[in-house]
Each structure stands twice: as structure tokens, then as C-alpha cells.
Scaffold this motif. Structure first.
Motif, PDB file in Angstrom:
ATOM      1  N   ALA A 152       0.824  -1.197   0.000  1.00  0.00           N
ATOM      2  CA  ALA A 152       0.000   0.000   0.000  1.00  0.00           C
ATOM      3  C   ALA A 152       0.865   1.256   0.000  1.00  0.00           C
ATOM      4  N   ARG A 153       1.934   1.236   0.806  1.00  0.00           N
ATOM      5  CA  ARG A 153       2.801   2.415   0.872  1.00  0.00           C
ATOM      6  C   ARG A 153       3.491   2.678  -0.464  1.00  0.00           C
ATOM      7  N   LEU A 154       3.918   1.613  -1.128  1.00  0.00           N
ATOM      8  CA  LEU A 154       4.579   1.788  -2.420  1.00  0.00           C
ATOM      9  C   LEU A 154       3.621   2.397  -3.447  1.00  0.00           C
ATOM     10  N   ARG A 155       2.405   1.912  -3.443  1.00  0.00           N
ATOM     11  CA  ARG A 155       1.436   2.445  -4.400  1.00  0.00           C
ATOM     12  C   ARG A 155       1.070   3.885  -4.057  1.00  0.00           C
ATOM     13  N   VAL A 156       0.990   4.194  -2.771  1.00  0.00           N
ATOM     14  CA  VAL A 156       0.680   5.557  -2.358  1.00  0.00           C
ATOM     15  C   VAL A 156       1.813   6.496  -2.734  1.00  0.00           C
ATOM     16  N   ASP A 195     -21.300  -1.543  -6.925  1.00  0.00           N
ATOM     17  CA  ASP A 195     -20.069  -1.668  -6.147  1.00  0.00           C
ATOM     18  C   ASP A 195     -19.702  -3.131  -5.965  1.00  0.00           C
ATOM     19  N   LYS A 196     -20.693  -3.979  -5.704  1.00  0.00           N
ATOM     20  CA  LYS A 196     -20.423  -5.391  -5.487  1.00  0.00           C
ATOM     21  C   LYS A 196     -19.994  -6.074  -6.772  1.00  0.00           C
ATOM     22  N   GLU A 197     -20.515  -5.564  -7.917  1.00  0.00           N
ATOM     23  CA  GLU A 197     -20.200  -6.196  -9.183  1.00  0.00           C
ATOM     24  C   GLU A 197     -18.821  -5.820  -9.693  1.00  0.00           C
ATOM     25  N   GLN A 198     -18.226  -4.794  -9.137  1.00  0.00           N
ATOM     26  CA  GLN A 198     -16.903  -4.392  -9.596  1.00  0.00           C
ATOM     27  C   GLN A 198     -15.891  -5.505  -9.339  1.00  0.00           C
ATOM     28  N   SER A 199     -15.126  -5.812 -10.354  1.00  0.00           N
ATOM     29  CA  SER A 199     -14.071  -6.803 -10.204  1.00  0.00           C
ATOM     30  C   SER A 199     -12.749  -6.077 -10.002  1.00  0.00           C
ATOM     31  N   SER A 200     -12.027  -6.455  -8.995  1.00  0.00           N
ATOM     32  CA  SER A 200     -10.753  -5.817  -8.681  1.00  0.00           C
ATOM     33  C   SER A 200      -9.823  -6.852  -8.085  1.00  0.00           C
ATOM     34  N   GLU A 201      -8.546  -6.738  -8.464  1.00  0.00           N
ATOM     35  CA  GLU A 201      -7.578  -7.706  -7.941  1.00  0.00           C
ATOM     36  C   GLU A 201      -7.290  -7.447  -6.471  1.00  0.00           C
ATOM     37  N   ASP A 202      -7.601  -6.266  -5.987  1.00  0.00           N
ATOM     38  CA  ASP A 202      -7.370  -5.946  -4.584  1.00  0.00           C
ATOM     39  C   ASP A 202      -8.691  -5.953  -3.837  1.00  0.00           C
ATOM     40  N   SER A 203      -8.624  -6.309  -2.580  1.00  0.00           N
ATOM     41  CA  SER A 203      -9.810  -6.222  -1.744  1.00  0.00           C
ATOM     42  C   SER A 203     -10.033  -4.762  -1.369  1.00  0.00           C
ATOM     43  N   GLU A 204     -11.225  -4.467  -0.838  1.00  0.00           N
ATOM     44  CA  GLU A 204     -11.538  -3.104  -0.436  1.00  0.00           C
ATOM     45  C   GLU A 204     -10.673  -2.668   0.741  1.00  0.00           C
ATOM     46  N   ASP A 205     -10.158  -3.619   1.502  1.00  0.00           N
ATOM     47  CA  ASP A 205      -9.348  -3.274   2.667  1.00  0.00           C
ATOM     48  C   ASP A 205      -8.103  -2.491   2.285  1.00  0.00           C
ATOM     49  N   ILE A 206      -7.450  -2.901   1.186  1.00  0.00           N
ATOM     50  CA  ILE A 206      -6.208  -2.218   0.812  1.00  0.00           C
ATOM     51  C   ILE A 206      -6.503  -0.796   0.329  1.00  0.00           C
ATOM     52  N   HIS A 207      -7.672  -0.600  -0.269  1.00  0.00           N
ATOM     53  CA  HIS A 207      -8.042   0.753  -0.685  1.00  0.00           C
ATOM     54  C   HIS A 207      -8.358   1.620   0.534  1.00  0.00           C
ATOM     55  N   ASP A 208      -8.957   1.009   1.548  1.00  0.00           N
ATOM     56  CA  ASP A 208      -9.177   1.743   2.794  1.00  0.00           C
ATOM     57  C   ASP A 208      -7.849   2.130   3.435  1.00  0.00           C
ATOM     58  N   MET A 211      -4.917   2.540   1.872  1.00  0.00           N
ATOM     59  CA  MET A 211      -4.272   3.593   1.084  1.00  0.00           C
ATOM     60  C   MET A 211      -4.967   4.934   1.289  1.00  0.00           C
ATOM     61  N   SER A 212      -6.281   4.899   1.437  1.00  0.00           N
ATOM     62  CA  SER A 212      -7.001   6.132   1.707  1.00  0.00           C
ATOM     63  C   SER A 212      -6.556   6.749   3.026  1.00  0.00           C
ATOM     64  N   PHE A 213      -6.317   5.906   4.022  1.00  0.00           N
ATOM     65  CA  PHE A 213      -5.835   6.385   5.310  1.00  0.00           C
ATOM     66  C   PHE A 213      -4.465   7.045   5.171  1.00  0.00           C
ATOM     67  N   LEU A 214      -3.623   6.494   4.292  1.00  0.00           N
ATOM     68  CA  LEU A 214      -2.270   7.020   4.127  1.00  0.00           C
ATOM     69  C   LEU A 214      -2.225   8.345   3.367  1.00  0.00           C
ATOM     70  N   ALA A 262      -7.906   1.643 -11.810  1.00  0.00           N
ATOM     71  CA  ALA A 262      -7.214   0.868 -12.846  1.00  0.00           C
ATOM     72  C   ALA A 262      -6.086   1.664 -13.480  1.00  0.00           C
ATOM     73  N   ARG A 263      -6.136   2.979 -13.399  1.00  0.00           N
ATOM     74  CA  ARG A 263      -5.077   3.827 -13.942  1.00  0.00           C
ATOM     75  C   ARG A 263      -3.978   4.093 -12.924  1.00  0.00           C
ATOM     76  N   GLY A 264      -4.066   3.506 -11.755  1.00  0.00           N
ATOM     77  CA  GLY A 264      -3.042   3.698 -10.743  1.00  0.00           C
ATOM     78  C   GLY A 264      -3.314   4.834  -9.784  1.00  0.00           C
ATOM     79  N   TRP A 265      -4.536   5.374  -9.810  1.00  0.00           N
ATOM     80  CA  TRP A 265      -4.878   6.445  -8.892  1.00  0.00           C
ATOM     81  C   TRP A 265      -5.252   5.862  -7.539  1.00  0.00           C
ATOM     82  N   VAL A 266      -5.007   6.645  -6.498  1.00  0.00           N
ATOM     83  CA  VAL A 266      -5.335   6.251  -5.124  1.00  0.00           C
ATOM     84  C   VAL A 266      -6.416   7.198  -4.612  1.00  0.00           C
ATOM     85  N   GLU A 267      -7.433   6.623  -4.003  1.00  0.00           N
ATOM     86  CA  GLU A 267      -8.570   7.424  -3.557  1.00  0.00           C
ATOM     87  C   GLU A 267      -8.400   7.907  -2.123  1.00  0.00           C
ATOM     88  N   ARG A 268      -8.656   9.164  -1.933  1.00  0.00           N
ATOM     89  CA  ARG A 268      -8.813   9.714  -0.590  1.00  0.00           C
ATOM     90  C   ARG A 268     -10.309   9.723  -0.296  1.00  0.00           C
TER      91      ARG A 268
END
Length: 657
Positions: free
Chosen positions: A5-9, A89-102, A104-107, A34-40
Motif C-alpha cells: 500500500a505504501r509503495l502504491r501511495v 459496487d459489489k459487481e466491480q471486479s478488482s484484484e485488490d480487496s476493499e481493505d487495501i483501498h481503505d 491507502m485512503s488512510f495514508l 485501474a489507472r493507478g490512482w489512489v482514492e482519498r
């Protein structure tokens, strides 16, 4: 996981790829990730995006954050289909779980977003907003996205008071109605050729102009009705089969006024439904048709500027007694009263209507029943303070409970009905016009005898210079019941998805899809079936493009231009019987919640192509922008003075005598 997560952030911060999404936009969120953006993310209990000090970003992460509230204010999606958004939201397919996005958002909680997609600008801290590089909204859209405008009832300049601050001059009818008045300063085009005439009932001069227009339209309509059936036969369209079933309104009793002095109209109990006392077989007063002919003759003189030096009131107001004329016209138009027409009168009617058609571009869409549509000035999706107003003003139709009647939007065929609604302007905040009245298109193109409209997207990426992109794909929205001018309930006349979903169990025609949505490709196939295969590219699309561009040109000086911003708009068009498109309104922040298989695909596509245009194209000017095409890019204005130009003043000084 923390290291990943830190590397991606770190990479996102370095490449300036921090984004925030406020509202139900799962497609935007997925495409940016998918473009490598991180959500706050915005915490659920925080309604406004604010800059957080770095020492406070260590607080416990709210893992329930979902990217923002669904609250939307006056934007078109407000509170719409939250359950469908959750499904997406549930239908979205993503290689990462929602936890890692949470995580990264914290970071990145102490980072200023580089990209913001929001349903309204008021959700953003005004001190933070200027630091965000790319925003999907423009401020001050009232000149484009409201139905009226933002000046005081007496013409005072109280712009912005009580009007949604995020709107420009064209997104709903009030601002659009006002800004199009200035079109002649930009183009030699008459806006009456693409925008049904519209009046703001909160302004005295415009209310009086509407009353004049209503009366003149009634006179023209009577000539049309007289020509429809000649002789001693009933005149009118779609008249009920039994006279005793005809519902009519009791004529209002003027109090210190008349139809030309609306302050005298009695409100409330005078407008209850009752059986007609005159009946369709009762004789009309003999001079009715002659008075209509006289009014139309006088109006032609006014249109020809023959009254330019007149200091007295318009002859159209004074040549006949409108308090007597209008009730008689209602009997002919709405109750099927008999009307006799001689050969000479028939020829005069035909000749006058031909001359009026040369002067009035909207004569063809007027019909003969003089129906107008009354709308709240700055609301969308049929919302407003007139809840249940349709049920009071008109019969809701067979089997339609009043609770299902459209709140806010009313179709009215009598002057007193419109003026009754106009009284709601009293007591509203200064600078707010509560209601707009617009001429209803009585002769629309229908599909399988069902009314429809078109939602057409376009994107503005700059206002100075004006740069507009047109989306080649669009969709049609059908009503739930067959088109009829005898029944004015919303199921037949208002195509908004948010309104028609109340009539899910009704089906106008088996050939209309159950979800009441068509793509433009299906419409083109239907036009080909009608023998008009080229009409879409030769008539409809050019007409929509011209109307959009004219509206933008009129509003651009009022919009808050901001470099780096962009906005996707949704324009609503109605197609006339001659296939000409008529602009109804322009919506800021159009809904992206899918209501059908067609809109699920098209809404996803337009969001994808918008990001391609505003983000990907910066790095790769040759990248695909999907269905967008450049509609207009204003040429840069060169300086009037060139470098090195020698200027001098010649002359001599004045000498004292």
C-alpha cells in the motif's frame, strides 16, 4: 500488505494521482483505480471534503468509508437508486480487496486530491477547492441549468440569493429562459426556432407577457379548430364520447381584475371540478370566430411593427373582451362545443394562419388546445413544492391515485390554473422566481403512439475559449401510457425516468420495451422503418448540436470559468412531428444510475470516455476518446495591438483668448 500500500501511495503522490469521488459513481472509482490512482475517501459522517492537518491523519481509519455521501442537492441524481449503486459496487471486479483501498485512503488523508468528481461543489471546502487541479464541476451555472434566473422580482440585481450557487445560466429552464434572450448578440438565430417559448411567473412583466401570449394562442387555436371540422358538426380533438362525462372548470370570478389583470383571480375554492353547465350543444355567442380573426389580424400588425409608435396598450389586449372570449374558447377546445364556419370565414382562417406561420416559428408545435407546462424553476426530476398539484389541477386519469401524480410539474390548459400556481411566488426569498411556464409541444413525434424525449450528453472542457464536445450516443425515455391531450397525467406527458418508474406496471404498447428506454441506434432503425433513414444525421443531430452551442454561447459570460475543470451535461430534447429537435432543458450533473440495460452500458461508456478526454489525452493527444467528437473550439482572440506598433497623437493645444 502495508508495504504494498505504501509503495502504491508513494507512486501516486509522486505522479499526482490522488482522487476523491463524492456521490454514487462506482464506474469512475473503478476506472481511476485501474489507472493507478489512489482514492482519498470521505468518511460517511463527513459531508464536506476538507484539508486535514498531517498530525491529525493518524486517527483511526473508518473502514466503513465508501467514498462519499449520496446526497446531491439540486443535481439530477439526488437520492436516486442507492440500492443499484450498492449492486454496482459489489459487481466491480478488482484484484485488490476493499481493505487495501481503505488502507491507502488512510495514508493519503493529509494529501490534497489532484482530481475531484463530485455531485456538488458545496461538498468541498472552499479553501481547499482552488488547490485541486481537476474538478468535474463549474461554479455559477444558474444561467444554463436553472429555469429562470437570479434577479429580483422587480428586476433588482440580487443574483445568487436563494438560487443554487453551483448552477450556471443554462441548466434548468429559468436561467436558460433568461440567457437565451441574449442570443441575438452572438448569432443571427431566433431561439424560438429550437426552444419552446418560456416565461418566468415571478416577474411582473413576464407574467403579463405570458397572459398576452396565452390569449393570442387561444385565438390562433380557435382558427385551427374551426378548420378541423367545418359546418354544423362538433369542433375539437379527442372529445369525450358522452357530454355528461365531460369535466370542466368553473369560470373564475374576477375580483378587481380580469384575465389581463391577474391580481384579481380568486384562489382555492373557485377551481373545484364540476360538470359543465353550458354543455357542448349550447350555442356560442355569434361573434366568437370574428373576434378571433380580428385578434389575429391585429397581432400580424404588431409582428410587422405597425404599432411601433403606439403609446396606448396593444390592440391585441383591447380589441375584444377576453373575459368573455376565453370561457367560450374553452368550450370549443375542451368540451366539444359546436362552431359554425362560413366559406368566407374558412378562407380568412386559412389565409391568416399561413401569414402567421411565416412570422411564428412555433405555430406548428402549438396544436389547438393551448396547453402549457408549469415547472419549478430550479428543480430536476419533477420535484417541487406543488406536490399533488396535478391531481388538483387535472384529473389524474383512470386508476391513478393522487399520490402518484407528479410533484412539481403541472400541465395546464386554462389561464386561471397557471395564475393560481404563480401565487406561490409570493413570500419566496428575494431573487427567486418559483415557477416557469413553457409552451407545451402539442404535436410531438410519438413512437407507437407513446411520447418520448432524448437525453443527449455533451462535455465542456473550457469556457474561455469555449470548448465543447458532443457525445454521439444517447438514449430515449418513453412515457408509460399512450399519448393523449385529453388526459394530462404525468404517465402520458413527462418522460423523466424518476417519474415513470412510479408506473412500472403500466405498458403503453407491447412494442415499447418494459424498461421504457431505447438507444439512439434503435431510434435510427425506427426512423428507417418510417422511411426517414437519413433524418437522424441530417435533421436531428445537427439541430441538437446547434441548440446546445447557442445555449452555451449565451451563458458563458455568467459561468465561473476555472482552468482544469470540466463538466458533463445532459440536454433533454423533444422531437416534433417534422423531426426537428426542441431543447427542453440542460441538466448539470446528469444521472449515471442505470435504469435499464441500455443506460447501464451507455452511462458506463460516457464516464469512461470522459476520463479519456480529460485525463488520458493530456499525456497522449492521439488516444481514443470513444464516442466524443469536438463540437466547437473557439478561436483564440489575437491582440488588437501588435508589438512595436507606433502610436501618436497629432493636433495643437488650445490657446487662451
Amino acid at each position: 500488505r502495508l508495504r504494498k500500500a505504501r509503495l502504491r501511495v508513494e507512486k501516486a503522490i509522486k505522479e499526482k494521482k490522488i482522487f476523491t469521488v463524492h456521490g454514487p459513481y462506482p464506474v469512475i472509482r473503478r476506472l481511476l483505480r485501474a489507472r493507478g490512482w489512489v482514492e482519498r475517501k470521505l468518511p460517511l459522517n463527513r459531508k464536506q471534503l476538507k484539508q486535514k492537518p498531517a498530525d491529525q491523519s493518524k486517527q483511526q481509519l473508518d473502514k466503513g468509508a465508501s467514498g462519499g455521501s449520496d446526497e446531491q442537492g439540486e443535481a439530477e441524481n439526488e437520492g436516486e437508486r442507492e440500492d443499484e449503486d450498492e449492486k454496482e459496487d459489489k459487481e466491480q471486479s478488482s484484484e485488490d480487496s476493499e481493505d487495501i483501498h481503505d488502507l491507502m485512503s488512510f495514508l493519503v488523508q493529509d494529501q490534497v486530491p489532484n482530481f475531484l468528481w463530485t455531485i456538488r461543489l458545496s461538498s468541498v471546502d472552499q479553501e481547499l477547492l482552488p488547490r485541486i487541479e481537476v474538478v468535474n464541476r463549474y461554479p455559477r451555472l444558474a444561467a444554463l441549468c436553472t429555469k429562470v434566473g437570479a434577479r429580483g422580482p422587480q428586476g433588482g440585481d440580487t443574483r445568487g440569493s436563494g438560487v443554487q450557487k453551483e448552477m450556471t445560466s443554462f441548466s434548468k429552464q429559468e436561467g436558460l429562459c433568461q440567457s437565451l434572450q441574449n442570443l441575438s448578440w452572438f448569432e443571427q438565430v431566433d431561439f424560438n426556432t429550437f426552444f419552446p417559448r418560456c416565461y418566468r411567473l415571478g416577474f411582473k412583466d413576464e407574467k403579463e407577457a405570458f397572459i398576452d401570449d396565452f390569449c393570442l394562442t387561444a385565438a390562433r387555436s380557435l382558427l385551427k379548430l374551426a378548420l378541423q371540422k367545418v359546418g354544423d358538426r362538433p369542433v375539437g380533438t379527442e372529445q369525450p364520447s358522452k357530454p355528461d362525462e365531460v369535466l370542466a372548470r368553473k369560470a373564475p370570478v374576477p375580483q378587481e381584475g380580469s384575465v389581463l389583470s391577474p391580481q384579481g383571480w380568486r384562489r382555492s375554492h373557485e377551481f373545484h371540478l364540476m360538470l359543465s353547465t353550458a354543455g357542448p350543444h349550447s350555442p356560442l355567442y355569434p361573434q366568437l370566430l370574428e373576434e378571433a380573426l380580428e385578434v389575429c389580424e391585429q397581432h400580424l400588425g404588431v409582428l410587422g411593427h405597425q404599432d411601433i409608435d403606439r403609446s396606448t396598450p396593444s390592440p391585441c389586449r383591447t380589441c375584444i373582451d377576453w373575459d368573455r372570449f376565453l370561457p367560450e374558447y374553452y368550450r370549443v377546445a375542451h368540451e366539444g362545443a359546436r362552431l359554425e364556419l362560413g366559406r368566407e370565414q374558412q378562407e380568412r382562417c386559412q389565409e391568416l394562419l399561413q401569414r402567421l406561420e411565416e412570422k411564428l416559428p412555433q405555430l406548428g408545435i402549438e396544436g389547438s388546445l393551448n396547453i402549457w407546462i408549469v415547472k419549478p424553476s430550479a428543480k430536476s426530476r419533477g420535484r417541487g413544492k406543488a406536490g399533488g398539484g396535478v391531481g388538483h389541477t387535472h384529473p389524474c386519469g383512470e386508476g391513478v391515485p393522487p399520490s402518484l401524480c407528479c410533484p412539481g410539474i403541472v400541465c395546464a390548459a386554462r389561464l386561471e390554473e397557471v395564475l393560481e400556481l404563480a401565487q406561490s411566488c409570493v413570500g419566496t426569498p428575494a431573487g427567486v422566481c418559483e415557477w416557469v411556464v413553457q409552451k407545451y409541444v402539442e404535436r410531438p413525434l410519438t413512437i407507437f403512439n407513446t411520447k418520448f424525449d432524448i437525453r443527449q450528453w455533451f462535455l465542456v472542457t473550457d469556457w474561455k475559449p469555449l470548448t465543447v464536445w458532443f457525445y454521439r450516443d444517447c438514449y430515449l425515455r418513453f412515457c408509460s401510457r399512450p399519448f393523449s391531450l385529453c388526459h394530462l397525467e404525468p404517465a402520458r406527458h413527462l418522460c423523466n425516468v424518476s417519474i415513470q418508474k412510479r408506473y412500472k406496471t403500466w405498458q403503453p404498447d407491447p412494442r415499447v420495451p418494459p424498461d421504457k428506454i431505447w438507444s439512439n441506434k434503435q431510434f435510427q432503425a425506427h426512423l428507417a422503418w418510417l422511411g426517414q433513414a437519413n433524418a437522424w444525421q441530417r435533421v436531428v443531430v445537427p439541430g441538437m448540436k446547434a441548440a446546445i452551442l447557442n445555449a452555451l454561447r449565451c451563458a458563458r459570460d455568467e459561468v465561473g470559468s476555472r482552468k482544469g475543470s470540466f463538466e458533463l451535461f445532459g440536454a433533454d430534447f423533444l422531437i416534433g412531428e417534422d423531426l426537428q429537435p426542441w431543447l427542453l432543458e440542460i441538466n448539470s450533473c446528469p444521472t449515471m444510475s442505470p435504469s435499464s440495460a441500455v443506460t447501464r452500458q451507455l452511462c458506463a461508456n460516457v464516464q469512461r470516455d470522459t476520463l479519456r478526454l480529460v485525463l488520458d489525452r493530456k499525456d497522449d493527444p492521439t488516444c481514443s476518446i470513444g464516442a466524443f467528437e469536438l463540437l466547437y473550439r473557439e478561436a483564440a482572440v489575437s491582440s488588437c495591438l501588435t508589438a512595436g506598433l507606433r502610436l501618436m497623437v497629432t493636433g495643437c493645444s488650445l490657446k487662451k483668448p
